[in-house]
Scaffold this motif. Structure first.
Motif, short mmCIF file in Angstrom:
data_model
loop_
_atom_site.label_atom_id
_atom_site.label_comp_id
_atom_site.label_asym_id
_atom_site.label_seq_id
_atom_site.Cartn_x
_atom_site.Cartn_y
_atom_site.Cartn_z
N ILE A 122 -19.40 46.34 26.45
CA ILE A 122 -19.02 47.74 26.71
C ILE A 122 -18.82 48.48 25.38
O ILE A 122 -19.36 49.57 25.17
CB ILE A 122 -17.74 47.82 27.57
N ALA A 123 -18.06 47.86 24.49
CA ALA A 123 -17.75 48.50 23.20
C ALA A 123 -19.04 48.74 22.40
O ALA A 123 -19.19 49.79 21.76
CB ALA A 123 -16.78 47.63 22.41
N LEU A 124 -19.97 47.81 22.43
CA LEU A 124 -21.19 47.92 21.62
C LEU A 124 -22.20 48.87 22.24
O LEU A 124 -22.91 49.59 21.54
CB LEU A 124 -21.79 46.52 21.41
N LYS A 125 -22.26 48.86 23.57
CA LYS A 125 -23.17 49.80 24.24
C LYS A 125 -22.73 51.24 24.00
O LYS A 125 -23.54 52.14 23.87
CB LYS A 125 -23.24 49.50 25.74
N ARG A 126 -21.42 51.43 23.95
CA ARG A 126 -20.91 52.79 23.68
C ARG A 126 -21.36 53.29 22.32
O ARG A 126 -21.40 54.48 22.08
CB ARG A 126 -19.37 52.79 23.74
N GLN A 127 -21.63 52.36 21.43
CA GLN A 127 -22.12 52.76 20.10
C GLN A 127 -23.63 52.80 20.04
O GLN A 127 -24.21 52.93 18.96
CB GLN A 127 -21.56 51.81 19.05
N GLY A 128 -24.26 52.65 21.18
CA GLY A 128 -25.71 52.85 21.25
C GLY A 128 -26.55 51.61 20.99
O GLY A 128 -27.77 51.70 20.86
N HIS A 129 -25.90 50.44 20.91
CA HIS A 129 -26.69 49.23 20.65
C HIS A 129 -27.33 48.70 21.93
O HIS A 129 -26.88 48.98 23.04
CB HIS A 129 -25.81 48.15 20.02
N ARG A 130 -28.38 47.90 21.73
CA ARG A 130 -29.03 47.23 22.87
C ARG A 130 -28.38 45.88 23.05
O ARG A 130 -28.38 45.04 22.13
CB ARG A 130 -30.52 47.06 22.57
N GLY B 109 -8.29 50.90 27.77
CA GLY B 109 -8.13 52.35 27.86
C GLY B 109 -9.06 53.06 26.88
O GLY B 109 -9.72 54.04 27.23
N ALA B 110 -9.13 52.55 25.65
CA ALA B 110 -9.98 53.18 24.63
C ALA B 110 -11.45 53.09 25.02
O ALA B 110 -12.27 53.87 24.53
CB ALA B 110 -9.73 52.51 23.27
N LEU B 111 -11.78 52.14 25.89
CA LEU B 111 -13.17 52.01 26.35
C LEU B 111 -13.41 52.81 27.63
O LEU B 111 -14.46 52.69 28.26
CB LEU B 111 -13.50 50.53 26.58
N GLY B 112 -12.40 53.60 28.03
CA GLY B 112 -12.59 54.50 29.17
C GLY B 112 -12.32 53.87 30.53
O GLY B 112 -12.75 54.40 31.55
N LEU B 113 -11.61 52.74 30.54
CA LEU B 113 -11.45 52.01 31.80
C LEU B 113 -10.06 52.17 32.43
O LEU B 113 -9.72 51.46 33.38
CB LEU B 113 -11.74 50.52 31.56
N LEU C 21 -17.87 44.47 34.59
CA LEU C 21 -19.30 44.34 34.89
C LEU C 21 -19.90 45.68 35.32
O LEU C 21 -21.02 46.02 34.91
CB LEU C 21 -19.50 43.28 36.00
N ASP C 22 -19.16 46.45 36.09
CA ASP C 22 -19.63 47.80 36.49
C ASP C 22 -19.88 48.65 35.24
O ASP C 22 -20.84 49.41 35.18
CB ASP C 22 -18.60 48.52 37.37
N ALA C 23 -18.98 48.53 34.26
CA ALA C 23 -19.11 49.35 33.05
C ALA C 23 -20.30 48.90 32.19
O ALA C 23 -20.95 49.72 31.54
CB ALA C 23 -17.82 49.29 32.24
N VAL C 24 -20.60 47.60 32.22
CA VAL C 24 -21.73 47.08 31.43
C VAL C 24 -23.05 47.40 32.14
O VAL C 24 -24.03 47.82 31.52
CB VAL C 24 -21.63 45.54 31.26
N GLY C 25 -23.05 47.19 33.48
CA GLY C 25 -24.30 47.26 34.25
C GLY C 25 -24.85 45.85 34.42
O GLY C 25 -25.24 45.22 33.44
N ALA C 26 -24.85 45.38 35.68
CA ALA C 26 -25.23 43.99 35.95
C ALA C 26 -26.66 43.69 35.50
O ALA C 26 -27.01 42.54 35.23
CB ALA C 26 -25.08 43.70 37.45
#
Ligand code: URC
Length: 387
Positions: free
Chosen positions: A20-28, A56-60, A113-118
């Motif tokens: 989640i943290a890395l996807k928020r920064q645009g990584h694959r 919380g900082a990750l929006g959850l 998992l919802d935040a990541v995308g299965a």
């Protein structure tokens, strides 16, 4: 900033939070887990304020709030049910500006998992080893697959296969000296107050009941036992009746009401603190990096802190992955070592390793106003990356 290609071995709490943290920064980000189905071990977890701050900082925040329990007070009683101390946790929550969120592990996993995308998670494949290849890392799977990435995160749990490669030696898990039976039971006043973390302690043993949301209590029993005791589900209730014979009425009710089919019986292990958590383009994270006794309730929280710090270090170092991982190592290695050691110390006192120390702790609990317990928790929480 360059988009990095990141492979995460392990889709547990640490791997998912990192994703989640890395996807928020645009990584694959691609995650792989050896389990054919994501089924968390253990029934619930107390996410203490430092872990909640990361989520919380990750929006959850909202998702976690909706799925977790309210834990407002804490109590200790002796084996006869005599109250040793009861105090509010509100002063702690005020001081650290965030409450704790005890939550079912299945709920926490669903939120993550919802935040990541299965669709980013591949199940049923185990990451066996890696090889550093210049600017890339090659990851080898047990089904013969080979995948290249800029960064490999080894979040493959307490039985990590990748840890030995990062450490450059075989790391053995250490038995902490006790067995933990844990599960969930319908909350009820004749077990414990609805919003209280209630514990019964005596003879180096412990029984704990904690609100976990959805009118359920998370419970666990701890008993010091030699390593290698028989683990047979058909025996759980009888074993507990024997170990806790003569204990207070709520303990007897809990043993009667629990459903052995959903209880986990675990010999608790940790690993000695590692000197290094990284190998150029490979980072250990979560239990793979610092499996610890659950006695501070910090195992999951430290995985969440790792995830946050790793993403921050990558953001600060741009595309220089080895430099980012050096910064991650510097930021985490002492913090997690001290928590592993403190969890072990707490574990030894609770579980009668030195009987005089355990007796002294029982005597202290009778005098406890809450201040000492809260001070310890406060120190742990405020030492985290989000203060
Ligand atoms: N403290 C916690 C513990 N959680 O916050 C937890 C403990 N889970 O001592 N033990 C356990 O199994």
């Amino acid at each position: 900033m360059k988009t990095l290609d990141i492979v995460i071995a392990g889709a547990g709490m640490g791997g998912l939070t990192a994703a989640i943290a890395l996807k928020r920064q645009g990584h694959r980000v691609r995650l792989f887990d050896r389990a054919p189905e994501l089924a968390p071990a253990g029934s619930a977890i107390s996410v203490w304020s430092n872990g909640v701050k990361v989520l919380g900082a990750l929006g959850l925040n909202d998702a976690i709030d909706a799925a977790s329990g309210t834990m407002s007070t804490m109590s200790y009683s002796d084996r006869d049910g005599r109250l040793l101390t009861r105090f509010s946790l509100e002063p702690l929550y005020d001081q650290v500006r965030q409450s704790a969120k005890p939550i079912a592990r299945t709920e926490l996993q669903r939120v993550l998992l919802d935040a990541v995308g299965a669709e980013h998670v591949t199940l049923g494949v185990s990451c066996a080893r890696y090889q550093l290849e210049g600017e890339r890392v090659a990851v080898f799977f047990d089904d013969g697959q080979r995948i290249e990435a800029d960064l490999l995160i080894a979040a493959d749990g307490t039985h990590s296969k990748l840890r030995d490669l990062v450490a450059g030696r075989a790391i053995e898990r250490r038995y902490c000296g006790y067995v933990n039976w844990n599960g969930r039971v319908t909350a009820s006043d004749d077990l414990a107050q609805a919003d209280e973390w209630a514990q019964f302690v005596g003879e180096g043993k412990r029984v704990s009941l904690m609100p976990m949301g959805g009118d359920q209590f998370y419970f666990f029993f701890d008993v010091p036992l030699a390593k290698g005791s028989v683990n047979d589900r058909d025996l759980y209730r009888d074993e507990l009746s024997e170990h806790f014979a003569g204990w207070a009425a709520p303990v007897q009710r809990l043993i009667e009401r629990l459903d052995p089919a959903t209880v986990a019986r675990v010999e608790i292990h940790d690993i000695e603190p590692l000197e290094r958590l990284v190998d150029q383009r490979v980072a250990l994270l979560g239990d793979a990096a610092h499996a610890m006794a659950p006695d501070l309730g910090q195992g999951g929280c430290q995985a969440m802190e790792d995830a946050w710090v790793l993403a921050e270090c990558l953001a600060a170092a741009g595309e220089d992955v080895p430099a980012a991982l050096e910064a991650y190592d510097r930021a985490r290695v002492e913090r997690v070592a001290s928590i592993v050691e403190r969890a072990r110390k707490r574990c030894d006192i609770t579980h009668g390793k030195q009987p005089e120390e355990t007796q002294a702790w029982y005597a202290e609990l009778l005098e406890e106003s809450g201040d000492r317990v809260i001070q310890g928790m406060r120190k742990t929480i405020l030492g985290g990356p989000l203060g």
